[in-house]
Write a protein that holds these residues in place. Structure first.
Motif, PDB file in Angstrom:
ATOM      1  N   ALA A   1       4.811  11.150   1.580  1.00 19.48           N
ATOM      2  CA  ALA A   1       3.731   9.446   1.502  1.00 19.48           C
ATOM      3  C   ALA A   1       4.720   8.655   1.956  1.00 19.48           C
ATOM      4  O   ALA A   1       5.726   8.622   2.504  1.00 19.48           O
ATOM      5  CB  ALA A   1       4.253   9.543   0.008  1.00 19.48           C
ATOM      6  N   VAL A   2       4.325   7.449   2.471  1.00 12.06           N
ATOM      7  CA  VAL A   2       4.496   5.988   3.380  1.00 12.06           C
ATOM      8  C   VAL A   2       4.095   5.295   2.670  1.00 12.06           C
ATOM      9  O   VAL A   2       3.413   5.095   2.514  1.00 12.06           O
ATOM     10  CB  VAL A   2       4.190   6.446   4.692  1.00 12.06           C
ATOM     11  N   LYS A   3       5.232   4.165   2.181  1.00 10.69           N
ATOM     12  CA  LYS A   3       4.999   3.057   1.195  1.00 10.69           C
ATOM     13  C   LYS A   3       5.431   2.625   2.392  1.00 10.69           C
ATOM     14  O   LYS A   3       6.111   1.821   3.044  1.00 10.69           O
ATOM     15  CB  LYS A   3       6.095   2.321   0.472  1.00 10.69           C
ATOM     16  N   TRP A   4       3.892   0.759   2.145  1.00  8.62           N
ATOM     17  CA  TRP A   4       3.598  -0.290   3.631  1.00  8.62           C
ATOM     18  C   TRP A   4       3.572  -1.244   2.865  1.00  8.62           C
ATOM     19  O   TRP A   4       3.018  -1.869   2.176  1.00  8.62           O
ATOM     20  CB  TRP A   4       2.689  -0.386   4.367  1.00  8.62           C
ATOM     21  N   GLN A   5       4.779  -2.596   2.836  1.00  8.47           N
ATOM     22  CA  GLN A   5       4.829  -3.754   2.327  1.00  8.47           C
ATOM     23  C   GLN A   5       4.200  -4.759   2.918  1.00  8.47           C
ATOM     24  O   GLN A   5       4.287  -4.934   4.406  1.00  8.47           O
ATOM     25  CB  GLN A   5       6.739  -4.071   2.261  1.00  8.47           C
ATOM     26  N   TYR A   6       3.462  -5.400   2.482  1.00  4.30           N
ATOM     27  CA  TYR A   6       2.855  -6.486   2.733  1.00  4.30           C
ATOM     28  C   TYR A   6       2.934  -7.846   3.362  1.00  4.30           C
ATOM     29  O   TYR A   6       4.026  -8.559   1.937  1.00  4.30           O
ATOM     30  CB  TYR A   6       1.390  -6.765   2.219  1.00  4.30           C
ATOM     31  N   ALA A   7       3.376  -8.798   3.978  1.00  2.00           N
ATOM     32  CA  ALA A   7       4.363 -10.078   3.590  1.00  2.00           C
ATOM     33  C   ALA A   7       3.396 -10.685   5.190  1.00  2.00           C
ATOM     34  O   ALA A   7       3.571 -10.521   6.343  1.00  2.00           O
ATOM     35  CB  ALA A   7       5.427  -9.625   4.300  1.00  2.00           C
ATOM     36  N   GLU A   8       2.899 -12.115   4.739  1.00  2.91           N
ATOM     37  CA  GLU A   8       2.282 -13.099   5.675  1.00  2.91           C
ATOM     38  C   GLU A   8       1.344 -12.370   6.738  1.00  2.91           C
ATOM     39  O   GLU A   8       1.738 -12.779   8.240  1.00  2.91           O
ATOM     40  CB  GLU A   8       3.565 -13.238   6.358  1.00  2.91           C
ATOM     41  N   GLY A   9       0.189 -11.383   6.072  1.00  2.00           N
ATOM     42  CA  GLY A   9      -0.262 -11.423   7.295  1.00  2.00           C
ATOM     43  C   GLY A   9       0.234  -9.595   8.198  1.00  2.00           C
ATOM     44  O   GLY A   9      -0.889  -9.805   8.535  1.00  2.00           O
TER      45      GLY A   9
ATOM     46  N   VAL B   1      17.187   6.004  -5.448  1.00  2.00           N
ATOM     47  CA  VAL B   1      17.170   5.556  -4.233  1.00  2.00           C
ATOM     48  C   VAL B   1      16.984   3.953  -4.400  1.00  2.00           C
ATOM     49  O   VAL B   1      15.149   4.107  -4.556  1.00  2.00           O
ATOM     50  CB  VAL B   1      17.210   6.234  -2.708  1.00  2.00           C
ATOM     51  N   SER B   2      16.844   3.241  -3.904  1.00  2.00           N
ATOM     52  CA  SER B   2      16.314   1.356  -4.232  1.00  2.00           C
ATOM     53  C   SER B   2      15.508   1.788  -2.979  1.00  2.00           C
ATOM     54  O   SER B   2      15.297   2.364  -2.308  1.00  2.00           O
ATOM     55  CB  SER B   2      16.754   0.121  -3.993  1.00  2.00           C
ATOM     56  N   GLY B   3      14.022   1.716  -3.434  1.00  2.00           N
ATOM     57  CA  GLY B   3      12.836   0.676  -2.047  1.00  2.00           C
ATOM     58  C   GLY B   3      12.547   2.755  -1.966  1.00  2.00           C
ATOM     59  O   GLY B   3      11.393   3.064  -0.627  1.00  2.00           O
ATOM     60  N   SER B   4      12.961   3.530  -2.956  1.00  3.21           N
ATOM     61  CA  SER B   4      12.608   5.208  -1.268  1.00  3.21           C
ATOM     62  C   SER B   4      10.983   4.849  -2.497  1.00  3.21           C
ATOM     63  O   SER B   4      10.177   4.188  -3.398  1.00  3.21           O
ATOM     64  CB  SER B   4      12.569   6.051  -2.900  1.00  3.21           C
TER      65      SER B   4
ATOM     66  N   LEU C   1       0.729  -1.249  -0.432  1.00  2.00           N
ATOM     67  CA  LEU C   1       0.005  -0.234   0.046  1.00  2.00           C
ATOM     68  C   LEU C   1       0.986   1.101  -0.079  1.00  2.00           C
ATOM     69  O   LEU C   1       1.674   1.465   0.498  1.00  2.00           O
ATOM     70  CB  LEU C   1      -1.186   0.138   0.877  1.00  2.00           C
ATOM     71  N   PHE C   2       0.429   2.502  -0.585  1.00  2.00           N
ATOM     72  CA  PHE C   2       1.332   3.781  -0.520  1.00  2.00           C
ATOM     73  C   PHE C   2      -0.316   5.105   0.140  1.00  2.00           C
ATOM     74  O   PHE C   2      -0.965   4.177  -0.396  1.00  2.00           O
ATOM     75  CB  PHE C   2       1.273   4.068  -2.333  1.00  2.00           C
ATOM     76  N   ILE C   3      -0.043   5.023   1.060  1.00  2.00           N
ATOM     77  CA  ILE C   3       0.090   6.298   2.221  1.00  2.00           C
ATOM     78  C   ILE C   3       0.171   8.021   1.757  1.00  2.00           C
ATOM     79  O   ILE C   3       1.685   7.262   2.276  1.00  2.00           O
ATOM     80  CB  ILE C   3      -0.714   6.226   3.573  1.00  2.00           C
ATOM     81  N   LYS C   4      -0.391   8.455   1.587  1.00  2.00           N
ATOM     82  CA  LYS C   4      -0.523   9.502   1.020  1.00  2.00           C
ATOM     83  C   LYS C   4      -1.233  10.992   1.476  1.00  2.00           C
ATOM     84  O   LYS C   4      -2.118  10.404   1.442  1.00  2.00           O
ATOM     85  CB  LYS C   4       0.717  10.044  -0.188  1.00  2.00           C
ATOM     86  N   PRO C   5      -1.341  12.285   1.761  1.00  2.00           N
ATOM     87  CA  PRO C   5      -1.884  13.071   2.176  1.00  2.00           C
ATOM     88  C   PRO C   5      -3.103  13.691   1.104  1.00  2.00           C
ATOM     89  O   PRO C   5      -2.069  13.267  -0.284  1.00  2.00           O
ATOM     90  CB  PRO C   5      -0.844  14.269   2.256  1.00  2.00           C
ATOM     91  N   ARG C   6      -3.801  13.944   1.051  1.00  2.00           N
ATOM     92  CA  ARG C   6      -4.828  13.676   0.224  1.00  2.00           C
ATOM     93  C   ARG C   6      -4.465  16.046  -0.666  1.00  2.00           C
ATOM     94  O   ARG C   6      -4.977  16.195  -1.228  1.00  2.00           O
ATOM     95  CB  ARG C   6      -6.792  13.920   0.735  1.00  2.00           C
ATOM     96  N   LYS C   7      -3.943  16.318   0.137  1.00  2.00           N
ATOM     97  CA  LYS C   7      -3.904  17.442  -0.766  1.00  2.00           C
ATOM     98  C   LYS C   7      -1.716  17.447  -0.497  1.00  2.00           C
ATOM     99  O   LYS C   7      -1.550  17.066   0.141  1.00  2.00           O
ATOM    100  CB  LYS C   7      -4.324  18.486   0.345  1.00  2.00           C
TER     101      LYS C   7
ATOM    102  N   PRO D   1      -6.083  15.098   6.216  1.00  2.00           N
ATOM    103  CA  PRO D   1      -6.811  13.915   5.619  1.00  2.00           C
ATOM    104  C   PRO D   1      -5.671  13.339   4.761  1.00  2.00           C
ATOM    105  O   PRO D   1      -4.656  13.521   3.972  1.00  2.00           O
ATOM    106  CB  PRO D   1      -7.560  15.188   4.290  1.00  2.00           C
ATOM    107  N   LEU D   2      -5.749  11.800   4.676  1.00  2.00           N
ATOM    108  CA  LEU D   2      -5.426  10.952   4.116  1.00  2.00           C
ATOM    109  C   LEU D   2      -5.835   9.669   2.880  1.00  2.00           C
ATOM    110  O   LEU D   2      -7.269  10.255   3.195  1.00  2.00           O
ATOM    111  CB  LEU D   2      -4.488   9.668   5.016  1.00  2.00           C
ATOM    112  N   LEU D   3      -4.856   9.596   2.066  1.00  2.40           N
ATOM    113  CA  LEU D   3      -6.130   8.319   1.219  1.00  2.40           C
ATOM    114  C   LEU D   3      -5.304   6.885   1.429  1.00  2.40           C
ATOM    115  O   LEU D   3      -3.699   7.243   1.490  1.00  2.40           O
ATOM    116  CB  LEU D   3      -6.482   9.226   0.335  1.00  2.40           C
ATOM    117  N   VAL D   4      -4.945   5.675   1.068  1.00  5.60           N
ATOM    118  CA  VAL D   4      -4.521   4.566   0.744  1.00  5.60           C
ATOM    119  C   VAL D   4      -4.616   4.066  -0.686  1.00  5.60           C
ATOM    120  O   VAL D   4      -5.809   3.768  -1.352  1.00  5.60           O
ATOM    121  CB  VAL D   4      -4.943   3.618   1.965  1.00  5.60           C
ATOM    122  N   GLN D   5      -3.614   3.981  -1.770  1.00  8.28           N
ATOM    123  CA  GLN D   5      -3.952   3.397  -2.823  1.00  8.28           C
ATOM    124  C   GLN D   5      -2.693   2.219  -3.009  1.00  8.28           C
ATOM    125  O   GLN D   5      -2.086   1.891  -1.575  1.00  8.28           O
ATOM    126  CB  GLN D   5      -2.971   4.008  -3.639  1.00  8.28           C
ATOM    127  N   LYS D   6      -3.669   1.392  -3.323  1.00  3.43           N
ATOM    128  CA  LYS D   6      -2.439   0.182  -3.941  1.00  3.43           C
ATOM    129  C   LYS D   6      -1.801   0.285  -4.172  1.00  3.43           C
ATOM    130  O   LYS D   6      -1.829   1.450  -5.835  1.00  3.43           O
ATOM    131  CB  LYS D   6      -3.315  -0.648  -4.766  1.00  3.43           C
TER     132      LYS D   6
END
Length: 625
Positions: free
Chosen positions: A409-417, A492-495, A396-402, A444-449
């Motif tokens: 912006a923050v990136k969250w990786q999903y692994a094993e629940g 940068v890798s993983g930015s 997931l990718f979480i970022k401000p709506r403005k 205000p925030l939104l979450v995107q795939k």
């Protein structure tokens, strides 16, 4: 200081006048202290300068009144009033400069304070004239009326006190126990204070009665110039001038105009030039042989001649002769984001800055857009996402709506629940949903795939979504066309983002073929340069052809008509395996990335031509109504 010329007195003159006015205050205090120590009357010398300043300002207003464009724009006080004001101030300057001769002449007058009475009467006449003839216009709801009459009335009150001190000098001096020099210096200091107040009121009055005339002059200049970049610079000054006079513009825009004019080409620009030359000058000196002093001098020349910020000198490599020769054609933020885009904007309710609203509209229109899986604001889930109790099991990718530039912006990786952040933080899907909801109380925030690029781009994206900034513009016929594009890549890798201003690199895209040029960064680092291959992965960049380029170009040309509020839009497009997708759109795109990567200015390019065409057409209506 304002020069007595036939051109309109514009905000730059008035800001310089206020700056000089402020400098006189410490100068007078120093003069007062020196006079007490040396028994030399230095305060009168400062007062002389105030009189001279007022005389020059009056001459400028007299010349402007002479060339008033229409009866409706005529100076309500008339040319004769300003000529008389200038003459009186000049007379006072001569008296102050004559020194002992004036004192000898005053000693022959009986009573000796007759000259002070004449000055007091002149001040009163000036106040009454201003109060009677000053036009009364409706005030914008977000502004307070300028307290010109109140300032002049305060000055007149202090003038009256000074007159009383002079008339009662023999008795008051003895009662106060002061020697003659000290008593005289106190009187001179009070005189300086009321003169400064008179002068401040004078400057504010000049701003009030001259800005509309200056606005018309600036609009006419912008409309008549054939050079696109020069026309946009004139339009930017017209927009700033309008902030001083137009009731359509808010206090916030007025403050921005003042700060932009005061700092952009003043001490702020000089300080920025010194800082950048110290940081980048040595490396450029090694490359070009130009000394740091010469680099700084060229920055100042470009700043004063074309309004270019000192950073543009390094960003657009103006130290190179071939780039320096076209320096005046580079478009700057203050010309586009602060003026041209606002002049061209026609609000119809379509918003690009609010990312959730933009996403929803794209979905309604059937445009491919990065999917939103959750959104929250004010500490609560948005109604459409209340049923989402835990976030879906994929990256997931979480970022401000403005906002812009990838900030927040923050990136969250999903692994094993479990969701894992770059800093190692772990959260369950329900906990992350709750965390986003709580953080939305602040912003205000939104979450995107998290989307994944086309496989052909895997060797240049460093496991981050790489995007294309594609600029579209409405043309002369009302159709929409792609004018420029740049492909952005992370370094940068993983930015979490590939943003150019966040340390990424970018390549110019040939809009006909989708072929990439060499990549570069923002150009403001000692390590800045150009890359034919990716600096991390060593994959080739220059000459690479973007996959699905024609489809990406067709997508933005199809999308822009649905957001017709905006003449120019900067689209962030991701090339995915199944086709291009819209990530975001910016109605006031920064053009630095385009001009830097193409190593050429936009003023004389297609985009500059179109922006200038629209601004010339819309400028008068936007600023005058």
């Amino acid at each position: 200081m304002i020069a007595p010329s036939s051109r309109a007195v514009d905000p730059r003159d008035l800001i310089r006048s206020v700056f000089i006015w402020a400098l006189l205050i410490p100068l007078a205090l120093i003069a007062f202290v020196v006079a007490q120590i040396t028994h030399q009357d230095w305060v009168d010398s400062v007062n002389c300068f105030v009189y001279a300043f007022a005389a020059v300002l009056a001459v400028a207003l007299a010349r402007q009144a002479k060339v008033a464009a229409t009866p409706g724009d005529a100076d309500p006080f008339g040319r004769a009033f300003w000529i008389a004001t200038a003459a009186f101030c000049a007379f006072l300057v001569l008296i102050e400069l004559s020194g002992t001769a004036a004192e000898h002449f005053e000693a022959q007058i009986s009573p000796s304070w007759l000259g002070a009475v004449m000055r007091w009467m002149a001040g009163g006449a000036f106040l009454l004239t201003i109060a009677r003839l000053r036009p009364r216009r409706a005030t914008h709801a977000t502004r307070q009326p300028t307290p010109i009459v109140a300032i002049l009335a305060l000055a007149f009150g202090l003038n009256s006190i000074a007159l009383g001190l002079e008339i009662g000098e023999p008795h008051l001096r003895l009662q106060m126990g002061l020697d003659f020099d000290t008593y005289d210096n106190i009187g001179d200091l009070i005189e300086f204070i009321y003169l400064q107040l008179y002068l401040l009121g004078f400057i504010l009055l000049a701003a009030e009665i001259s800005t509309r005339h200056a606005l018309l002059a600036r609009i006419g200049e912008a409309e008549s110039l054939a050079d696109n970049a020069a026309s946009l610079r004139a339009a930017q000054l017209a927009f700033a001038t309008a902030a001083f006079t137009s009731e359509k513009l808010s206090r916030r825009r007025f403050h921005r105009a003042v700060m932009g004019l005061a700092l952009g080409q003043g001490f702020g620009g000089i300080a920025a030039g010194l800082r950048l030359t110290r940081k980048l000058g040595p490396s450029i000196a090694q490359r070009t042989g130009k000394s740091k002093l010469r680099q700084f001098a060229e920055q100042m020349r470009f700043m004063w001649q074309f309004g270019l910020a000192p950073k543009a000198y390094y960003q657009f490599e103006l130290f190179a002769p071939e780039c320096g020769r076209v320096a005046g054609q580079y478009l700057q933020r203050n010309e586009t984001k602060s003026a041209a885009y606002k002049i061209m904007h026609k609000p119809t309710g379509h918003r690009l800055s609010e990312k959730l609203s933009f996403h929803d509209r794209c979905r309604e229109l059937g445009l491919p857009v990065a999917p939103v899986v959750f959104a929250a604001s004010r500490g609560q889930a948005e109604p459409a996402y209340e049923s989402v109790k835990e976030l879906p099991p994929f990256d997931l990718f979480i970022k401000p709506r403005k906002g812009s530039g990838g900030r927040g912006a923050v990136k969250w990786q999903y692994a094993e629940g479990i969701f894992i952040a770059k800093d190692g933080q772990h959260m369950s899907p329900a906990a992350l949903r709750q965390s986003v909801t709580e953080q939305s109380a602040e912003v205000p925030l939104l979450v995107q795939k998290t989307l994944v690029n086309h496989p052909a781009l895997a060797d240049v994206n460093c496991k981050t979504l790489a995007t294309i900034r594609i600029v579209t513009c409405r043309n002369e016929t009302g159709a929409y066309e792609v004018t420029n594009a740049a492909f952005r890549m992370p370094r940068v890798s993983g930015s979490p983002v590939d943003n150019f201003h966040a340390g990424g690199i970018a390549s110019a895209v040939d809009i006909e073929t989708g072929r990439l040029g060499p990549a570069t960064d923002l150009g403001l680092s000692i390590d800045s340069g150009w890359f034919t291959r990716h600096p991390i992965t060593d994959a080739p960049i220059e000459g690479r052809i973007l996959p699905l380029w024609n489809e990406a170009r067709a997508l933005v040309e199809r999308a822009h008509p649905h957001f017709s509020d905006f003449t120019v839009i900067g689209w962030d497009i991701a090339i995915l395996e199944d086709g291009p997708s819209i990530i975001e759109a910016n109605g006031a795109p920064d053009l630095d990335i385009i001009q830097r990567t193409m190593r050429a200015p936009l003023g004389n390019a297609r985009l500059g031509k179109l922006i200038a065409w629209h601004v010339k057409r819309d400028l008068r209506g936007a600023l005058l109504g």
